[in-house]
Design an enzyme around this catalytic site. Structure first.
Site, short mmCIF file in Angstrom:
data_model
loop_
_atom_site.label_atom_id
_atom_site.label_comp_id
_atom_site.label_asym_id
_atom_site.label_seq_id
_atom_site.Cartn_x
_atom_site.Cartn_y
_atom_site.Cartn_z
N LYS A 104 0.86 -1.19 0.00
CA LYS A 104 0.00 0.00 0.00
C LYS A 104 0.88 1.22 0.00
CE LYS A 104 -4.44 0.98 0.13
NZ LYS A 104 -5.53 0.17 -0.47
P1 NAD Z 1 -13.21 7.43 -3.56
O1 NAD Z 1 -12.21 8.46 -3.22
O2 NAD Z 1 -13.63 7.24 -4.97
O3 NAD Z 1 -14.56 7.70 -2.71
C1 NAD Z 1 -14.56 7.84 -1.33
C2 NAD Z 1 -15.97 8.20 -0.87
O4 NAD Z 1 -15.99 8.19 0.57
C3 NAD Z 1 -16.43 9.58 -1.30
O5 NAD Z 1 -17.82 9.54 -1.56
C4 NAD Z 1 -16.17 10.45 -0.05
O6 NAD Z 1 -17.07 11.55 0.03
C5 NAD Z 1 -16.46 9.45 1.04
N1 NAD Z 1 -15.75 9.77 2.28
C6 NAD Z 1 -14.44 10.11 2.43
N2 NAD Z 1 -14.17 10.36 3.72
C7 NAD Z 1 -15.32 10.15 4.39
C8 NAD Z 1 -15.69 10.24 5.74
N3 NAD Z 1 -14.81 10.59 6.69
N4 NAD Z 1 -16.99 9.96 6.07
C9 NAD Z 1 -17.86 9.60 5.11
N5 NAD Z 1 -17.58 9.50 3.82
C10 NAD Z 1 -16.33 9.78 3.46
O7 NAD Z 1 -12.67 6.06 -2.93
P2 NAD Z 1 -13.01 4.56 -3.37
O8 NAD Z 1 -12.04 4.14 -4.39
O9 NAD Z 1 -14.47 4.45 -3.63
O10 NAD Z 1 -12.62 3.76 -2.04
C11 NAD Z 1 -13.52 3.68 -0.94
C12 NAD Z 1 -13.03 2.61 0.01
O11 NAD Z 1 -12.96 1.36 -0.67
C13 NAD Z 1 -11.63 2.82 0.61
O12 NAD Z 1 -11.60 2.25 1.92
C14 NAD Z 1 -10.74 1.99 -0.30
O13 NAD Z 1 -9.53 1.61 0.34
C15 NAD Z 1 -11.65 0.82 -0.56
N6 NAD Z 1 -11.33 0.07 -1.76
C16 NAD Z 1 -11.31 0.66 -2.98
C17 NAD Z 1 -11.04 -0.10 -4.11
C18 NAD Z 1 -11.09 0.50 -5.49
O14 NAD Z 1 -10.96 -0.26 -6.46
N7 NAD Z 1 -11.32 1.78 -5.66
C19 NAD Z 1 -10.75 -1.46 -3.98
C20 NAD Z 1 -10.79 -2.05 -2.72
C21 NAD Z 1 -11.09 -1.27 -1.61
#
Ligand code: NAD
Length: 426
Positions: free
Chosen positions: A110
């Site tokens: 990471k």
């Molecule tokens: P992103 O940046 O596209 O979206 C994040 C979302 O969470 C946004 O809507 C934001 O407003 C919201 N957010 C951020 N901080 C917040 C808070 N304190 N309270 C409430 N909402 C909040 O991110 P993503 O790619 O959708 O990733 C989201 C989660 O999924 C993360 O934990 C990431 O590690 C995990 N994840 C993502 C992927 C991927 O392929 N993108 C894969 C596995 C896991």
């Protein structure tokens, strides 16, 4: 073992606790679990850049290779003001467990920078990314460590990573990064893969209880890549999205939110779902974001950041199924509360593994200089999720373990077996 006391860095405490608990269950030899918990390499870098107005500013970044025994490191790059060493180590450890559980020939890594990307211009963001890549250059490579997007990064950022790395090597190396644009060797289906896997995980969990997600009421925290795709695909399966929250607050509709309208508003650049003019705004402000879980629902999808649901939020949660779209959204104390109430928790290391599975398929395409069609990629993601769930469900039934514990045990066991087979150098 009792749940650890919450600390400032709950996420690291949680993943260590879950690995240690799995090690105890497996009765691993003395010292083995400590070896598996410790990250192999942690690199902290200083990232000085010049802002558009000519002033200098400096950020701190990290890249962690937690376990690389089974294959090259794999894990996203996060740009968020709260990124720190401990969080990056914990997310890398979760990746080690995830790739092991999914039986992908990859390790866990990471990276991240403590920066708010919204406060940088596109040119500043590019400079930050290029400087970060040049600082961690020696760590990266298709056979060493392959980053991907995470919170605050996207396909454009991955394109800059690919370019900066390729400049250093002297020729194009698309396989150094996944989640990149299609024109640079990205994979069809990567955008939707994590959300697709989350919905598949929800569906598989429902099936084991003789039901389906059709007609179910779903609440989602986070409407970024994961939450948005999960919402779109769940609606396609006949579910109703009755509440969504993000950094701006919570919106709700008992009849089901108009997800298409939300997606269009997001694409038009709204900061938060509360500004979309969709459903009823029931709270404003990030401090209320977890209130979405108190809305009457059947399935909860935490798809934002880690530690979103602690014992208090778990007490308010109404859903019967919690599918962890985000990494580490539930603390061990929340697990205990939900377990006692009979809520089925499908853990992150399985539930959001659609993303890393598709990233692995992207690596395969890059190695082979091929591009597979979207249906083929989506089908492969879904079939990998189904096979892993079959193993997870069978193990959980056989040993009367929650999915969380069963997943941690299977992940730790795959890592311990690989260490055992390779032996200890020197
Ligand atoms: P992103 O940046 O596209 O979206 C994040 C979302 O969470 C946004 O809507 C934001 O407003 C919201 N957010 C951020 N901080 C917040 C808070 N304190 N309270 C409430 N909402 C909040 O991110 P993503 O790619 O959708 O990733 C989201 C989660 O999924 C993360 O934990 C990431 O590690 C995990 N994840 C993502 C992927 C991927 O392929 N993108 C894969 C596995 C896991």
């Amino acid at each position: 073992m009792t749940s650890p006391e919450p600390t400032a860095d709950q996420s690291l405490t949680s993943v260590e606790y879950r690995m240690r608990e799995a090690g105890a269950w497996l009765q691993l030899e003395d010292g083995v679990i400590e070896n598996l918990i410790a990250p192999r390499r942690v690199l902290e870098v200083s990232i000085p850049i010049r802002r558009d107005d000519g002033t200098r500013v400096r950020f701190t970044g990290w890249r962690v290779q937690h376990n690389i025994t089974r294959g090259p490191g794999k894990g996203g790059i996060r740009y968020h003001p709260s990124v720190n060493r401990e969080e990056t180590v914990s997310l890398a450890a979760a990746m080690s467990l995830k790739t092991a559980l999914m039986n992908l020939p990859l390790g866990g890594a990471k990276g991240g920078i403590a920066v708010d990307p919204k406060l940088l211009s596109p040119r500043e963001l590019e400079r930050v990314t290029r400087r970060y890549v040049s600082e961690i250059f020696a760590f990266l490579g298709p056979d060493k460590d392959v980053p991907a997007p995470d919170v605050g990064t996207n396909a454009q950022v991955m394109a800059w990573v690919m370019d900066q790395y390729s400049i250093g090597i002297g020729h194009a190396v698309p396989g150094v990064v996944t989640g990149k644009p299609l024109a640079l060797g990205g994979s069809l289906g990567r955008d939707s893969a994590t959300g697709r896997g989350v919905v598949e995980a929800a569906s598989l969990a429902c099936q084991t209880r003789g039901t389906s997600i059709e007609g179910k009421r779903i609440v989602i925290q986070g409407f970024g890549n994961v939450g948005m795709w999960a919402a779109r695909l769940a609606v396609g399966w006949g579910a109703r999205i009755v509440g969504v929250s993000d950094v701006g607050g919570v919106i709700a509709s008992e009849k089901g939110l108009d997800v298409d309208a939300l997606v269009i508003a997001k694409q038009q650049g709204i900061e938060s779902v509360v500004d979309a003019g969709v459903g009823e705004v029931i709270a404003r402000g990030v401090e209320h974001s977890a209130d979405v879980f108190a809305l009457p629902s059947d399935i909860a999808l935490p798809c934002a950041l880690g530690d979103a649901i602690d014992a208090r939020e778990a007490g308010l949660l109404t859903a019967k199924y919690v599918i962890e779209g985000a990494n580490g959204p539930l603390t061990p104390a929340a697990d205990d509360v939900l377990n006692d109430r009979g809520v089925i928790v499908v853990p992150d290391i399985f539930a959001n593994a659609g993303g890393v599975t598709c990233s692995y398929l992207e690596q395969c395409q890059n190695y082979a200089h091929l591009q597979w069609d979207e249906d083929e990629v989506n089908a492969s993601v879904v079939s990998t999720m189904r096979s892993a769930f079959k193993r997870l469900h069978a193990f959980s039934e056989e040993h009367s373990l929650s999915y969380r514990r069963a997943a941690s045990v299977l992940g730790v066991k795959a890592l311990a077996d690989a260490h055992q087979l390779r032996g200890l150098h020197p």
